[in-house]
Design a protein around this motif. Structure first.
Motif, PDB file in Angstrom:
ATOM      1  N   THR A  50     -39.606 -26.597 -10.447  1.00 49.53           N
ATOM      2  CA  THR A  50     -39.911 -27.184  -9.146  1.00 49.53           C
ATOM      3  C   THR A  50     -40.041 -26.068  -8.124  1.00 49.53           C
ATOM      4  O   THR A  50     -39.231 -25.134  -8.101  1.00 49.53           O
ATOM      5  CB  THR A  50     -38.786 -28.137  -8.707  1.00 49.53           C
ATOM      6  N   ILE A  51     -41.075 -26.128  -7.292  1.00 46.98           N
ATOM      7  CA  ILE A  51     -41.239 -25.139  -6.222  1.00 46.98           C
ATOM      8  C   ILE A  51     -40.304 -25.497  -5.076  1.00 46.98           C
ATOM      9  O   ILE A  51     -40.407 -26.576  -4.493  1.00 46.98           O
ATOM     10  CB  ILE A  51     -42.695 -25.078  -5.744  1.00 46.98           C
ATOM     11  N   VAL A  71     -40.009 -19.409  -4.517  1.00 46.38           N
ATOM     12  CA  VAL A  71     -38.710 -19.700  -5.114  1.00 46.38           C
ATOM     13  C   VAL A  71     -38.885 -20.929  -5.998  1.00 46.38           C
ATOM     14  O   VAL A  71     -39.405 -21.962  -5.550  1.00 46.38           O
ATOM     15  CB  VAL A  71     -37.629 -19.964  -4.050  1.00 46.38           C
ATOM     16  N   THR A  72     -38.481 -20.816  -7.264  1.00 43.55           N
ATOM     17  CA  THR A  72     -38.620 -21.928  -8.204  1.00 43.55           C
ATOM     18  C   THR A  72     -37.262 -22.285  -8.785  1.00 43.55           C
ATOM     19  O   THR A  72     -36.360 -21.454  -8.871  1.00 43.55           O
ATOM     20  CB  THR A  72     -39.584 -21.573  -9.350  1.00 43.55           C
ATOM     21  N   TYR A  84     -45.568 -16.004 -13.015  1.00 49.67           N
ATOM     22  CA  TYR A  84     -45.662 -16.348 -11.590  1.00 49.67           C
ATOM     23  C   TYR A  84     -44.273 -16.482 -10.992  1.00 49.67           C
ATOM     24  O   TYR A  84     -43.992 -15.964  -9.900  1.00 49.67           O
ATOM     25  CB  TYR A  84     -46.443 -17.654 -11.491  1.00 49.67           C
ATOM     26  N   MET A  85     -43.373 -17.142 -11.694  1.00 45.24           N
ATOM     27  CA  MET A  85     -42.013 -17.314 -11.193  1.00 45.24           C
ATOM     28  C   MET A  85     -41.296 -15.974 -11.037  1.00 45.24           C
ATOM     29  O   MET A  85     -40.547 -15.768 -10.081  1.00 45.24           O
ATOM     30  CB  MET A  85     -41.229 -18.235 -12.135  1.00 45.24           C
ATOM     31  N   VAL A  86     -41.551 -15.052 -11.960  1.00 48.27           N
ATOM     32  CA  VAL A  86     -40.909 -13.735 -11.890  1.00 48.27           C
ATOM     33  C   VAL A  86     -41.453 -12.912 -10.725  1.00 48.27           C
ATOM     34  O   VAL A  86     -40.738 -12.080 -10.153  1.00 48.27           O
ATOM     35  CB  VAL A  86     -41.085 -12.997 -13.235  1.00 48.27           C
ATOM     36  N   LEU A  87     -42.679 -13.148 -10.317  1.00 49.10           N
ATOM     37  CA  LEU A  87     -43.237 -12.440  -9.163  1.00 49.10           C
ATOM     38  C   LEU A  87     -42.658 -12.939  -7.840  1.00 49.10           C
ATOM     39  O   LEU A  87     -42.808 -12.279  -6.812  1.00 49.10           O
ATOM     40  CB  LEU A  87     -44.761 -12.596  -9.127  1.00 49.10           C
ATOM     41  N   GLU A  96     -27.768 -21.386 -11.028  1.00 50.07           N
ATOM     42  CA  GLU A  96     -27.532 -20.011 -10.576  1.00 50.07           C
ATOM     43  C   GLU A  96     -28.844 -19.376 -10.116  1.00 50.07           C
ATOM     44  O   GLU A  96     -29.872 -19.486 -10.795  1.00 50.07           O
ATOM     45  CB  GLU A  96     -26.931 -19.180 -11.700  1.00 50.07           C
ATOM     46  N   THR A  97     -28.803 -18.698  -8.963  1.00 50.11           N
ATOM     47  CA  THR A  97     -29.996 -18.066  -8.396  1.00 50.11           C
ATOM     48  C   THR A  97     -30.082 -16.612  -8.848  1.00 50.11           C
ATOM     49  O   THR A  97     -29.111 -15.857  -8.740  1.00 50.11           O
ATOM     50  CB  THR A  97     -29.960 -18.126  -6.867  1.00 50.11           C
TER      51      THR A  97
END
Length: 439
Positions: A397-398, A358-359, A334-337, A347-348
């Motif tokens: 964290t979202i 964004v997580t 889910y985070m990768v999507l 680091e983003t």
């Protein structure tokens, strides 16, 4: 009837039951015993170690998320083995307050249902005869839970062992063995549990050392003699009623970053006629062009975020697939999507951008517990309104979430959960890990 079995349990987490489990599996295998391993509760990591230890696949058994038919079908896979060995989770009686599909999720539920006696691993650090009071309490807590005896762990000296055994003898608790302190046999851990089996270059040697340790200090013959099972005429050796396949041809990400998908789901989908097409995002592989669905399981993408962000073929293939066919991500998937993932260092990393998510792992907070989800929108071939059981376990964290919710999600006590997942067109994702279909 299933073969005789035992449950390796403990008063609490961190007592060494996984080390004992692995040593027993390898030692028994080396003695020519065909062992069917199981793991209580939602856990992706320990079953992979079980398989490495004994060469047989290990299934999760979860009385909160699974109904009795599914539990019996999974236990039935062990028919033909000489011995069942199940590893507990947390403390023996630890579960949720409100029963789920067939119980509370506690290890004790399995002991009651299948008649497998409990072998309690007791950490005796800092005590002697008093350890017997702990063991006696567990032995008498529930008369319907069969209790075989204890294995003493982290024994400081021969004198310490004698004192502990005096207490156990006075309480009438059988002692199958006493393990001296051995810090060098501890398996490395990270934030979601043990470091994955696939990441250990010398895992076979480590498990062999643990087996030697168990052989030297535990009476394996007495353990086997203590195994038992309750009559279960309804057990099936094949088939389990899980969620139907979400598609016919399913491309599933499988590598060190995407490994958290329960084997019983894959087995059930394949038995129902689905074709599984594995691929590796870390190797920059794109999903199969002819897949009907791309499924990104959970895992550790936060540890490989830079590699994933640079995997051009993978990301391009994922985006192209989403134009015409469904894509789903669980937890790490889910985070990768989402739009971006912020790693522990702050680091983003740009992700697939298929969801407005964004997580961050720089703002860590543990999310843990059983979940029941009712889909607001279709999840590939699973229709809106479908009810699913599963769990959530992550530290992300979202930071941003701009899409409509995928599902209404509640915890084990029925309270609404804020992490509802997301849906945008054909793309869906959620922190929810699927275990079974709800009634």
């Amino acid at each position: 009837m299933s073969p005789p079995g035992l449950i390796v349990a403990a008063p609490a987490s961190g007592t060494g039951k996984t080390t004992v489990m692995l040593g027993l599996l390898r030692a028994l295998r080396d003695a020519g015993v065909a062992v069917a391993p199981f793991k209580n509760g939602p856990d992706y990591i320990d079953p992979a170690f079980h398989r490495a230890a004994c060469g047989r696949p290990s299934s999760n058994l979860d009385s909160w998320a699974m109904d009795t038919d599914l539990l019996d079908a999974l236990v039935g896979v062990g028919q033909g083995a000489d011995l069942v060995l199940a590893e507990g989770s947390m403390g023996l009686f630890d579960g949720v307050a409100q029963r789920g599909a067939s119980g509370t999720g506690a290890t004790a539920d399995l002991a009651r249902r299948y008649g497998w006696p409990v072998v309690l691993v007791v950490d005796v650090s800092g005590q002697a005869q008093s350890a017997a009071a702990t063991a006696l309490g567990f032995a008498r807590m529930d008369p319907d839970v069969p209790f075989a005896g204890v294995i003493l762990n982290r024994v400081a000296s021969p004198r310490h062992e004698r004192l502990v055994r005096v207490g156990m003898e006075a309480a009438g608790i059988p002692v199958f063995g006493a393990l001296p302190r051995r810090a060098d046999l501890a398996l490395p851990e990270r934030h979601l549990g043990l470091v994955q089996a696939v990441e250990h270059a010398d895992l076979d040697r480590v498990i062999g050392d643990v087996a030697d340790f168990l052989r030297a200090h535990v009476d394996l013959a007495a353990l086997r003699a203590a195994a038992a099972a309750a009559p279960q005429p309804g057990l099936r050796s094949k088939g389990a009623d899980g969620p139907p396949p979400p598609a016919q041809r399913i491309a599933i990400a499988q590598d060190a970053a995407f490994s958290f998908l329960y084997p019983h789901l894959l087995d059930g989908w394949q038995r129902a006629g689905a074709e599984i097409l594995p691929f590796s995002p870390l190797a920059d592989e794109a999903p199969a062009d002819d897949a009907d669905l791309v499924w990104l399981p959970g895992g550790y993408p936060e540890l490989h975020a830079g590699t994933i962000a640079a995997a051009g073929r993978f990301l391009a293939g994922l985006r192209a697939h989403a134009e015409t066919r469904p894509v789903h991500g669980e937890c790490g998937g889910y985070m990768v999507l989402g739009e971006a993932l912020v790693d522990k260092a702050g680091e983003t990393h740009r992700m697939a951008g298929l969801l407005g998510l964004v997580t961050s792992h720089a703002q860590r907070r543990m999310h843990l517990g059983y979940r029941q989800a009712t889909l607001h929108a279709p999840l590939a071939g699973l229709a809106a309104g479908t009810r699913l059981t599963g769990h959530e376990f992550h530290y992300a964290t979202i930071v941003a979430q701009t899409d409509p919710p995928l599902a209404e999600v509640r915890d084990a006590e029925g309270a609404l959960v804020a992490e509802t997942g997301s849906v945008r067109g054909r793309v869906t994702g959620s922190f929810f890990h699927l275990i079974a279909a709800a009634a």
